[in-house]
Write a protein that holds these residues in place. Structure first.
Motif, PDB file in Angstrom:
ATOM      1  N   CYS A  29       3.666  -9.581  -3.698  1.00  0.00           N
ATOM      2  CA  CYS A  29       2.498 -10.082  -2.985  1.00  0.00           C
ATOM      3  C   CYS A  29       1.312  -9.146  -3.177  1.00  0.00           C
ATOM      4  CB  CYS A  29       2.809 -10.249  -1.505  1.00  0.00           C
ATOM      5  SG  CYS A  29       3.326  -8.732  -0.711  1.00  0.00           S
ATOM      6  N   VAL A  30       0.187  -9.643  -2.748  1.00  0.00           N
ATOM      7  CA  VAL A  30      -1.038  -8.866  -2.736  1.00  0.00           C
ATOM      8  C   VAL A  30      -1.259  -8.423  -1.297  1.00  0.00           C
ATOM      9  CG1 VAL A  30      -3.538  -9.017  -3.025  1.00  0.00           C
ATOM     10  CG2 VAL A  30      -2.029 -10.123  -4.665  1.00  0.00           C
ATOM     11  N   GLU A  31      -1.655  -7.183  -1.106  1.00  0.00           N
ATOM     12  CA  GLU A  31      -1.961  -6.664   0.222  1.00  0.00           C
ATOM     13  C   GLU A  31      -3.442  -6.303   0.283  1.00  0.00           C
ATOM     14  OE1 GLU A  31       2.096  -4.584   1.696  1.00  0.00           O
ATOM     15  OE2 GLU A  31       1.014  -3.503   0.136  1.00  0.00           O
ATOM     16  N   VAL A  32      -4.028  -6.453   1.437  1.00  0.00           N
ATOM     17  CA  VAL A  32      -5.439  -6.139   1.633  1.00  0.00           C
ATOM     18  C   VAL A  32      -5.606  -5.186   2.814  1.00  0.00           C
ATOM     19  CG1 VAL A  32      -6.281  -8.302   0.640  1.00  0.00           C
ATOM     20  CG2 VAL A  32      -5.812  -8.174   3.079  1.00  0.00           C
ATOM     21  N   ALA A  33      -6.739  -4.505   2.837  1.00  0.00           N
ATOM     22  CA  ALA A  33      -7.040  -3.579   3.926  1.00  0.00           C
ATOM     23  C   ALA A  33      -8.548  -3.433   4.073  1.00  0.00           C
ATOM     24  CB  ALA A  33      -6.415  -2.211   3.652  1.00  0.00           C
ATOM     25  N   ASP A  34      -8.979  -3.262   5.315  1.00  0.00           N
ATOM     26  CA  ASP A  34     -10.387  -2.961   5.590  1.00  0.00           C
ATOM     27  C   ASP A  34     -10.642  -1.485   5.318  1.00  0.00           C
ATOM     28  OD1 ASP A  34     -11.350  -5.471   6.694  1.00  0.00           O
ATOM     29  OD2 ASP A  34     -10.033  -5.064   8.393  1.00  0.00           O
ATOM     30  N   LEU A  35     -11.692  -1.197   4.578  1.00  0.00           N
ATOM     31  CA  LEU A  35     -12.103   0.192   4.342  1.00  0.00           C
ATOM     32  C   LEU A  35     -13.144   0.600   5.379  1.00  0.00           C
ATOM     33  CD1 LEU A  35     -12.379   0.064   0.458  1.00  0.00           C
ATOM     34  CD2 LEU A  35     -10.726   1.373   1.787  1.00  0.00           C
ATOM     35  N   PRO A  36     -13.234   1.871   5.697  1.00  0.00           N
ATOM     36  CA  PRO A  36     -14.217   2.334   6.686  1.00  0.00           C
ATOM     37  C   PRO A  36     -15.658   2.029   6.289  1.00  0.00           C
ATOM     38  CG  PRO A  36     -12.718   4.131   6.085  1.00  0.00           C
ATOM     39  CD  PRO A  36     -12.398   2.954   5.209  1.00  0.00           C
ATOM     40  N   THR A  37     -15.893   1.782   5.008  1.00  0.00           N
ATOM     41  CA  THR A  37     -17.231   1.479   4.504  1.00  0.00           C
ATOM     42  C   THR A  37     -17.606   0.016   4.678  1.00  0.00           C
ATOM     43  OG1 THR A  37     -16.266   1.109   2.331  1.00  0.00           O
ATOM     44  CG2 THR A  37     -17.187   3.306   2.766  1.00  0.00           C
ATOM     45  N   GLY A  38     -16.645  -0.821   5.130  1.00  0.00           N
ATOM     46  CA  GLY A  38     -16.909  -2.243   5.284  1.00  0.00           C
ATOM     47  C   GLY A  38     -16.416  -3.069   4.113  1.00  0.00           C
ATOM     48  N   GLU A  39     -15.996  -2.407   3.053  1.00  0.00           N
ATOM     49  CA  GLU A  39     -15.460  -3.105   1.901  1.00  0.00           C
ATOM     50  C   GLU A  39     -13.992  -3.456   2.148  1.00  0.00           C
ATOM     51  OE1 GLU A  39     -17.839  -1.000  -1.700  1.00  0.00           O
ATOM     52  OE2 GLU A  39     -16.645   0.277  -0.383  1.00  0.00           O
ATOM     53  N   ILE A  40     -13.412  -4.195   1.217  1.00  0.00           N
ATOM     54  CA  ILE A  40     -12.016  -4.604   1.305  1.00  0.00           C
ATOM     55  C   ILE A  40     -11.274  -4.042   0.095  1.00  0.00           C
ATOM     56  CG2 ILE A  40     -10.416  -6.567   1.352  1.00  0.00           C
ATOM     57  CD1 ILE A  40     -12.245  -6.438   3.784  1.00  0.00           C
ATOM     58  N   ALA A  41     -10.129  -3.422   0.346  1.00  0.00           N
ATOM     59  CA  ALA A  41      -9.281  -2.932  -0.744  1.00  0.00           C
ATOM     60  C   ALA A  41      -8.127  -3.907  -0.934  1.00  0.00           C
ATOM     61  CB  ALA A  41      -8.738  -1.547  -0.409  1.00  0.00           C
ATOM     62  N   MET A  42      -7.656  -4.022  -2.168  1.00  0.00           N
ATOM     63  CA  MET A  42      -6.548  -4.909  -2.494  1.00  0.00           C
ATOM     64  C   MET A  42      -5.592  -4.149  -3.408  1.00  0.00           C
ATOM     65  SD  MET A  42      -6.819  -8.713  -4.198  1.00  0.00           S
ATOM     66  CE  MET A  42      -7.907  -9.287  -2.901  1.00  0.00           C
ATOM     67  N   ARG A  43      -4.268  -4.354  -3.192  1.00  0.00           N
ATOM     68  CA  ARG A  43      -3.279  -3.701  -4.038  1.00  0.00           C
ATOM     69  C   ARG A  43      -2.092  -4.639  -4.274  1.00  0.00           C
ATOM     70  NH1 ARG A  43      -0.120   0.781  -0.257  1.00  0.00           N
ATOM     71  NH2 ARG A  43       0.891  -0.729   1.124  1.00  0.00           N
ATOM     72  N   ASN A  44      -1.293  -4.288  -5.268  1.00  0.00           N
ATOM     73  CA  ASN A  44      -0.066  -4.998  -5.590  1.00  0.00           C
ATOM     74  C   ASN A  44       1.046  -4.344  -4.774  1.00  0.00           C
ATOM     75  OD1 ASN A  44       2.353  -5.852  -6.766  1.00  0.00           O
ATOM     76  ND2 ASN A  44       1.455  -5.968  -8.810  1.00  0.00           N
ATOM     77  N   SER A  45       1.745  -5.112  -3.956  1.00  0.00           N
ATOM     78  CA  SER A  45       2.773  -4.535  -3.090  1.00  0.00           C
ATOM     79  C   SER A  45       3.953  -3.949  -3.858  1.00  0.00           C
ATOM     80  CB  SER A  45       3.283  -5.577  -2.092  1.00  0.00           C
ATOM     81  OG  SER A  45       3.990  -6.596  -2.772  1.00  0.00           O
ATOM     82  N   ARG A  46       4.157  -4.383  -5.097  1.00  0.00           N
ATOM     83  CA  ARG A  46       5.255  -3.825  -5.902  1.00  0.00           C
ATOM     84  C   ARG A  46       4.960  -2.400  -6.343  1.00  0.00           C
ATOM     85  NH1 ARG A  46       5.674  -7.995 -10.486  1.00  0.00           N
ATOM     86  NH2 ARG A  46       3.517  -8.206  -9.890  1.00  0.00           N
ATOM     87  N   PHE A  47       3.680  -2.019  -6.325  1.00  0.00           N
ATOM     88  CA  PHE A  47       3.267  -0.680  -6.729  1.00  0.00           C
ATOM     89  C   PHE A  47       2.383  -0.085  -5.625  1.00  0.00           C
ATOM     90  CE2 PHE A  47       3.685  -3.328 -10.548  1.00  0.00           C
ATOM     91  CZ  PHE A  47       4.745  -2.687 -11.145  1.00  0.00           C
ATOM     92  N   PRO A  48       2.964   0.254  -4.467  1.00  0.00           N
ATOM     93  CA  PRO A  48       2.162   0.673  -3.318  1.00  0.00           C
ATOM     94  C   PRO A  48       1.338   1.937  -3.534  1.00  0.00           C
ATOM     95  CG  PRO A  48       4.492   0.987  -2.871  1.00  0.00           C
ATOM     96  CD  PRO A  48       4.392   0.247  -4.165  1.00  0.00           C
ATOM     97  N   GLU A  49       1.690   2.738  -4.495  1.00  0.00           N
ATOM     98  CA  GLU A  49       0.888   3.929  -4.787  1.00  0.00           C
ATOM     99  C   GLU A  49      -0.036   3.692  -5.978  1.00  0.00           C
ATOM    100  OE1 GLU A  49       0.794   6.596  -2.783  1.00  0.00           O
ATOM    101  OE2 GLU A  49       2.208   5.492  -1.538  1.00  0.00           O
ATOM    102  N   GLY A  50       0.005   2.497  -6.533  1.00  0.00           N
ATOM    103  CA  GLY A  50      -0.821   2.163  -7.697  1.00  0.00           C
ATOM    104  C   GLY A  50      -2.289   2.017  -7.331  1.00  0.00           C
ATOM    105  N   PRO A  51      -3.092   1.638  -8.311  1.00  0.00           N
ATOM    106  CA  PRO A  51      -4.535   1.548  -8.090  1.00  0.00           C
ATOM    107  C   PRO A  51      -4.920   0.403  -7.167  1.00  0.00           C
ATOM    108  CG  PRO A  51      -3.971   0.685 -10.241  1.00  0.00           C
ATOM    109  CD  PRO A  51      -2.714   1.273  -9.675  1.00  0.00           C
ATOM    110  N   ALA A  52      -5.953   0.636  -6.391  1.00  0.00           N
ATOM    111  CA  ALA A  52      -6.513  -0.395  -5.520  1.00  0.00           C
ATOM    112  C   ALA A  52      -7.774  -0.948  -6.166  1.00  0.00           C
ATOM    113  CB  ALA A  52      -6.856   0.191  -4.154  1.00  0.00           C
ATOM    114  N   LEU A  53      -8.020  -2.214  -5.915  1.00  0.00           N
ATOM    115  CA  LEU A  53      -9.295  -2.821  -6.284  1.00  0.00           C
ATOM    116  C   LEU A  53     -10.146  -2.868  -5.026  1.00  0.00           C
ATOM    117  CD1 LEU A  53      -8.041  -5.756  -8.512  1.00  0.00           C
ATOM    118  CD2 LEU A  53      -9.013  -3.569  -9.242  1.00  0.00           C
TER     119      LEU A  53
END
Length: 77
Positions: A29-53
């Motif tokens: 799955c794809v996971e998302v998170a709110d960043l303190p700057t107001g932007e949204i980060a997205m990552r691949n749940s299979r690689f939780p330490e991998g790069p975020a968009l």
């Protein structure tokens, strides 16, 4: 204020990740998170330490509204 960039390792972001309740039970799955700057980060749940968009609110809004309108239905198997 800190600037977050595409490719930042997901584990280094000060966020709480969340995924859709419709996510695959195998963890694909794809996971998302709110960043303190107001932007949204997205990552691949299979690689939780991998790069975020990192996306702006306007970019996420355009994507979500497009998905709701069916613009990406051709991608669904």
């Amino acid at each position: 204020m800190h600037e977050f960039r595409n490719g930042t390792p997901s584990g280094r972001l000060p966020v709480v990740w969340r995924k859709s309740k419709r996510s695959n039970p195998n963890g694909n799955c794809v996971e998302v998170a709110d960043l303190p700057t107001g932007e949204i980060a997205m990552r691949n749940s299979r690689f939780p330490e991998g790069p975020a968009l990192v996306y702006t609110r306007a970019e996420i809004t355009a994507f979500v509204l497009g998905a709701k309108d069916g613009e990406f239905d051709d991608l669904i198997v």
